[in-house]
Design a protein around this motif. Sequence first.
Motif, short mmCIF file in Angstrom:
data_model
loop_
_atom_site.label_atom_id
_atom_site.label_comp_id
_atom_site.label_asym_id
_atom_site.label_seq_id
_atom_site.Cartn_x
_atom_site.Cartn_y
_atom_site.Cartn_z
N GLN A 60 -12.91 122.53 -8.59
CA GLN A 60 -12.28 122.43 -7.27
C GLN A 60 -12.09 123.78 -6.59
O GLN A 60 -11.65 123.83 -5.44
CB GLN A 60 -10.91 121.73 -7.40
N ALA A 61 -12.40 124.88 -7.26
CA ALA A 61 -12.15 126.22 -6.73
C ALA A 61 -13.36 126.75 -5.97
O ALA A 61 -14.48 126.26 -6.11
CB ALA A 61 -11.79 127.17 -7.86
N ASP A 62 -13.11 127.79 -5.13
CA ASP A 62 -14.23 128.44 -4.44
C ASP A 62 -14.87 129.47 -5.36
O ASP A 62 -14.53 129.56 -6.54
CB ASP A 62 -13.75 129.07 -3.13
N ALA A 63 -15.80 130.24 -4.82
CA ALA A 63 -16.56 131.18 -5.64
C ALA A 63 -15.68 132.25 -6.27
O ALA A 63 -16.06 132.88 -7.26
CB ALA A 63 -17.66 131.82 -4.80
N GLN A 64 -14.51 132.50 -5.69
CA GLN A 64 -13.60 133.51 -6.23
C GLN A 64 -12.53 132.91 -7.13
O GLN A 64 -11.61 133.61 -7.56
CB GLN A 64 -12.94 134.29 -5.09
N GLY A 65 -12.63 131.61 -7.36
CA GLY A 65 -11.66 130.96 -8.24
C GLY A 65 -10.35 130.61 -7.54
O GLY A 65 -9.32 130.44 -8.20
N MET A 66 -10.38 130.45 -6.21
CA MET A 66 -9.17 130.18 -5.44
C MET A 66 -9.18 128.76 -4.89
O MET A 66 -10.24 128.19 -4.61
CB MET A 66 -9.04 131.18 -4.28
N ILE A 67 -7.99 128.20 -4.71
CA ILE A 67 -7.83 126.91 -4.05
C ILE A 67 -6.78 127.05 -2.95
O ILE A 67 -5.92 127.93 -3.00
CB ILE A 67 -7.41 125.80 -5.03
N LEU A 68 -6.87 126.18 -1.94
CA LEU A 68 -5.91 126.18 -0.83
C LEU A 68 -4.80 125.19 -1.14
O LEU A 68 -5.06 124.04 -1.49
CB LEU A 68 -6.61 125.82 0.48
N THR A 69 -3.56 125.63 -1.01
CA THR A 69 -2.44 124.76 -1.34
C THR A 69 -1.33 124.89 -0.30
O THR A 69 -1.24 125.91 0.40
CB THR A 69 -1.88 125.11 -2.73
N ASP A 70 -0.50 123.87 -0.18
CA ASP A 70 0.68 123.91 0.71
C ASP A 70 1.87 124.41 -0.11
O ASP A 70 2.22 123.80 -1.12
CB ASP A 70 0.99 122.52 1.27
N ASP A 71 2.46 125.48 0.35
CA ASP A 71 3.59 126.07 -0.37
C ASP A 71 4.83 126.02 0.53
O ASP A 71 4.77 126.44 1.69
CB ASP A 71 3.27 127.52 -0.75
N ALA A 72 5.92 125.50 0.02
CA ALA A 72 7.18 125.47 0.79
C ALA A 72 7.89 126.82 0.64
O ALA A 72 8.16 127.26 -0.48
CB ALA A 72 8.07 124.35 0.29
N VAL A 73 8.15 127.46 1.75
CA VAL A 73 8.76 128.79 1.75
C VAL A 73 10.08 128.73 2.51
O VAL A 73 10.15 128.20 3.62
CB VAL A 73 7.83 129.84 2.41
N SER A 74 11.12 129.27 1.90
CA SER A 74 12.43 129.35 2.55
C SER A 74 12.60 130.75 3.14
O SER A 74 12.46 131.75 2.44
CB SER A 74 13.54 129.08 1.53
N ILE A 75 12.88 130.80 4.44
CA ILE A 75 12.98 132.08 5.15
C ILE A 75 14.39 132.25 5.68
O ILE A 75 14.85 131.47 6.50
CB ILE A 75 11.98 132.15 6.32
N LYS A 76 15.08 133.28 5.22
CA LYS A 76 16.42 133.58 5.73
C LYS A 76 16.30 134.58 6.87
O LYS A 76 15.88 135.71 6.68
CB LYS A 76 17.29 134.16 4.61
N ILE A 77 16.66 134.13 8.06
CA ILE A 77 16.53 134.97 9.26
C ILE A 77 17.92 135.45 9.67
O ILE A 77 18.82 134.64 9.91
CB ILE A 77 15.87 134.18 10.40
N PRO A 78 18.14 136.75 9.72
CA PRO A 78 19.47 137.28 10.05
C PRO A 78 19.81 137.08 11.51
O PRO A 78 18.93 136.91 12.37
CB PRO A 78 19.32 138.78 9.72
N ALA A 79 21.10 137.09 11.81
CA ALA A 79 21.56 136.96 13.20
C ALA A 79 21.18 138.21 13.99
O ALA A 79 21.15 139.32 13.46
CB ALA A 79 23.08 136.77 13.22
N GLY A 80 20.86 138.01 15.26
CA GLY A 80 20.60 139.14 16.15
C GLY A 80 19.15 139.54 16.28
O GLY A 80 18.86 140.55 16.95
N VAL A 81 18.21 138.80 15.68
CA VAL A 81 16.80 139.18 15.81
C VAL A 81 16.37 139.04 17.27
O VAL A 81 17.00 138.35 18.07
CB VAL A 81 15.90 138.30 14.90
#
Length: 376
Positions: free
Chosen positions: A204-225
């Motif tokens: 299932q991998a590409d020529a470099q041994g990589m696969i595409l996946t959905d990753d859930a990322v939590s981002i803490k955004i500070p006040a005042g940006v």
Amino acid sequence: MKKDYYEILGLEKGATPEQIKKAYRKKAIEFHPDKNPGDATAEENFKLAAEAYEVLSDPDKKARYDQYGHAAFEGGGGFGGGGMNMDDIFSQFGDIFGSAFGGGGFGGGFSGFGGGGGQRRMKGSNLRIKVKLTLEEITNGVEKKIKVKRKVKAPGVSYKTCTTCNGSGQVMKVTNTILGRMQTASTCHTCGGSGQIIDSVPPQADAQGMILTDDAVSIKIPAGVVDGMQLKVSGKGNDAPGGNSVPGDLIVAIEEVEHKTLKREGENLHYDLYISFPEAALGVSKEIETVSGKVRIKLEEGIQSGKILRLKGKGIPSIEGYGKGDLLVHVNVWTPKTLSKEQRQFFEDSLNDDNFAPHPEKSDKSFFEKVKDMFS
């Protein structure tokens, strides 16, 4: 307190891109680990110079740094404009002064980089996303959970030592010159400097041994940006091939959603309040919207159009932690465009009434004085 980036490179604010590049090259050569083996202070200065160059060489980052200083890249949760490690430096800035160290590129022969022998620790590519924030979210700070499509190493992929460079990541070349035989090192073209090549690739991998996946990322955004500000989540970019590689970063660009009634100016907010002639003459209590909910304010009798009421602390928090801005309420007396017969007669009768004639007091500033006050 972090040292000023211009001071690190020995530059004045407003230096040109060419001056910034030249100053960085000079500092990097001076403190390069190959010239200062085992010198922890030189290594730290080497990292600081790279960190300063990373920001000042990017027009967008430089503009935000000139306006907000180091606070433009702070905020926790993995965010930051600095803290560069050797892997970042050697992978990103190899073309700045590669010829200064045997032609082998950034880090040629530096035994502390990637495990020795000049082997290069590969870093995956960065990913970039936009996150839309309301004024309320900017005021309070927010944690966003998003899905990111990123490349990761496929389960079961394996790598082996590169046969071209025998795992060193470099190939040596000997040339004859008028000064004698000279040996130079260059990055291995087979493995790209990682010292490894792919051995086994899952179906299932590409020529470099990589696969595409959905990753859930939590981002803490500070006040005042602010709109256009970029935050960094370390290690949430694409993986790189190879057993000793590190993932890239996730770059989060802030996009501010326009508020329907409030206008932002730095840390202050502006609100246009429209009232009628009778309300201006008699005084009135009005409910207005703020980023923290609705508040009621009282307008005194005889309030003039153009009056600015300042609500302390009802603006945006400073990203540097220096309190909050204010909410400026601009009072506008609405003039009716059509009048009934009775209303017209009333105003015609009032034309010569001295009570309706303008009598500005010294405390009533002109329009130009108000504009001057706003920009001072």
